[in-house]
Design an enzyme around this catalytic site. Structure first.
Site, PDB file in Angstrom:
ATOM      1  N   HIS A  65       0.823  -1.215   0.000  1.00  0.00           N
ATOM      2  CA  HIS A  65       0.000   0.000   0.000  1.00  0.00           C
ATOM      3  C   HIS A  65       0.856   1.265   0.000  1.00  0.00           C
ATOM      4  O   HIS A  65       0.486   2.273   0.606  1.00  0.00           O
ATOM      5  CB  HIS A  65      -0.945   0.018   1.208  1.00  0.00           C
ATOM      6  CG  HIS A  65      -1.991  -1.049   1.180  1.00  0.00           C
ATOM      7  ND1 HIS A  65      -3.186  -0.914   0.517  1.00  0.00           N
ATOM      8  CD2 HIS A  65      -2.003  -2.303   1.712  1.00  0.00           C
ATOM      9  CE1 HIS A  65      -3.904  -2.014   0.654  1.00  0.00           C
ATOM     10  NE2 HIS A  65      -3.204  -2.889   1.370  1.00  0.00           N
ATOM     11  N   ASP A 148      -0.133  -5.454   5.666  1.00  0.00           N
ATOM     12  CA  ASP A 148      -1.119  -6.294   5.002  1.00  0.00           C
ATOM     13  C   ASP A 148      -1.007  -6.266   3.473  1.00  0.00           C
ATOM     14  O   ASP A 148      -0.438  -5.357   2.893  1.00  0.00           O
ATOM     15  CB  ASP A 148      -2.529  -5.856   5.405  1.00  0.00           C
ATOM     16  CG  ASP A 148      -2.829  -4.419   4.991  1.00  0.00           C
ATOM     17  OD1 ASP A 148      -1.962  -3.546   5.224  1.00  0.00           O
ATOM     18  OD2 ASP A 148      -3.908  -4.165   4.428  1.00  0.00           O
ATOM     19  N   GLU A 149      -1.567  -7.275   2.869  1.00  0.00           N
ATOM     20  CA  GLU A 149      -1.782  -7.363   1.420  1.00  0.00           C
ATOM     21  C   GLU A 149      -0.528  -7.075   0.584  1.00  0.00           C
ATOM     22  O   GLU A 149      -0.564  -6.297  -0.365  1.00  0.00           O
ATOM     23  CB  GLU A 149      -2.927  -6.440   1.007  1.00  0.00           C
ATOM     24  CG  GLU A 149      -4.259  -6.847   1.596  1.00  0.00           C
ATOM     25  CD  GLU A 149      -5.424  -6.051   1.054  1.00  0.00           C
ATOM     26  OE1 GLU A 149      -6.526  -6.628   0.942  1.00  0.00           O
ATOM     27  OE2 GLU A 149      -5.259  -4.853   0.761  1.00  0.00           O
ATOM     28  N   VAL A 150       0.570  -7.712   0.961  1.00  0.00           N
ATOM     29  CA  VAL A 150       1.795  -7.622   0.162  1.00  0.00           C
ATOM     30  C   VAL A 150       1.786  -8.791  -0.820  1.00  0.00           C
ATOM     31  O   VAL A 150       1.834  -9.943  -0.398  1.00  0.00           O
ATOM     32  CB  VAL A 150       3.051  -7.689   1.051  1.00  0.00           C
ATOM     33  CG1 VAL A 150       4.299  -7.534   0.199  1.00  0.00           C
ATOM     34  CG2 VAL A 150       3.001  -6.604   2.125  1.00  0.00           C
ATOM     35  N   ASP A 199      -2.333 -10.277   8.501  1.00  0.00           N
ATOM     36  CA  ASP A 199      -1.462 -10.933   7.529  1.00  0.00           C
ATOM     37  C   ASP A 199      -0.060 -10.352   7.547  1.00  0.00           C
ATOM     38  O   ASP A 199       0.857 -10.905   6.935  1.00  0.00           O
ATOM     39  CB  ASP A 199      -2.049 -10.886   6.112  1.00  0.00           C
ATOM     40  CG  ASP A 199      -2.693  -9.562   5.753  1.00  0.00           C
ATOM     41  OD1 ASP A 199      -3.092  -8.828   6.664  1.00  0.00           O
ATOM     42  OD2 ASP A 199      -2.818  -9.260   4.549  1.00  0.00           O
TER      43      ASP A 199
END
Length: 243
Positions: A65, A148-150, A199
């Site tokens: 992000h 998160d969300e890598v 995560d």
């Protein structure tokens, strides 16, 4: 007296929402629209929150992000070269490669690289700036650093990764873990507690990172993707968590 907490995203994939002294270009994308706070305005929010017993928890979402931070620091680097900086200003190049791996929102090149030293200087500078913004109103105690969300494989072909990390066992999950443990220690050295999205502290194949691997006394985990009825979710052995 009970204190409530307000989680405030200070950065996201598209923009930095708070002007910072050391890296002012982070906010340029947002100055033209809504959602940007000057330091003065943010301090007003902190004061308002303090009077109502609300602790404001800032979130700087890294390593994913981070598209706006990466691009802003690239433009900043161009300015340093164009105006022939005397070398006293720190370089914050946060990525050396844009993979073909998309983030969940479809973006390319939105994850800063844990293999670059500038990444950790950048995080340290952001934390220093945030502490100075809070100073005189209320001490900054807890910072949220995302995690998160890598997307898997996003650093696979990084030149720096290839030159520094010869160990073939250092896959995507291992690199992310190195990053999380290191930034947690940076937060600790700043006297800050540290939190992550679920995560951010989780290896997809091995489960949550061992709490003993952190120098922090605790790493707080924010659960966001757990659906117990469908048996979807993570466990956080050894880590306090918030649902």
């Amino acid at each position: 007296m009970t204190t409530d907490r307000e989680h405030v995203p200070v950065s996201n994939i598209l923009a930095m929402h708070l002007g910072l002294k050391e890296v002012p270009l982070l906010d340029e994308n947002d100055r033209q629209g809504s959602g940007f706070y000057t330091v003065s305005e943010f301090r007003e929010i902190l004061q308002y929150a303090k009077e109502r017993h609300v602790e404001v928890i800032p979130e700087i979402d890294v390593p994913g992000h981070a598209f706006s931070a990466i691009k802003a620091m690239q433009y900043r680097e161009q300015d340093l070269r164009q105006f022939k900086s005397d070398g006293t200003r720190q370089s914050y190049i946060l990525s050396d490669y844009v993979s073909g791996v998309q983030a969940q929102q479809g973006w390319l090149g939105s994850s800063i690289n844990p293999c670059l030293n500038a990444t950790y200087s950048f995080v340290e500078t952001i934390l220093t700036d945030l502490q100075s913004i809070y100073k005189g109103i209320e001490k900054l105690k807890l910072v949220h650093l995302g995690g998160d969300e890598v997307p898997d494989g996003v650093w696979e072909n990084s030149k720096t990764r290839k030159s520094l990390l010869q160990d073939s066992s250092l896959d995507h999950s291992a690199i992310k873990k190195l990053f999380i443990v290191k930034v947690a220690d940076i937060a600790r050295r700043h006297g800050l507690k540290f939190s992550l999205w679920e995560d951010g502290i989780y290896n997809a194949t091995q489960g949550p990172y061992d709490a003993n691997e952190f120098k922090q006394t605790e790493v707080l985990v924010n659960a966001w993707n757990n659906i117990w009825e469908a048996r979807i979710g993570h466990t956080f052995d050894g880590h306090p968590f918030i649902f």
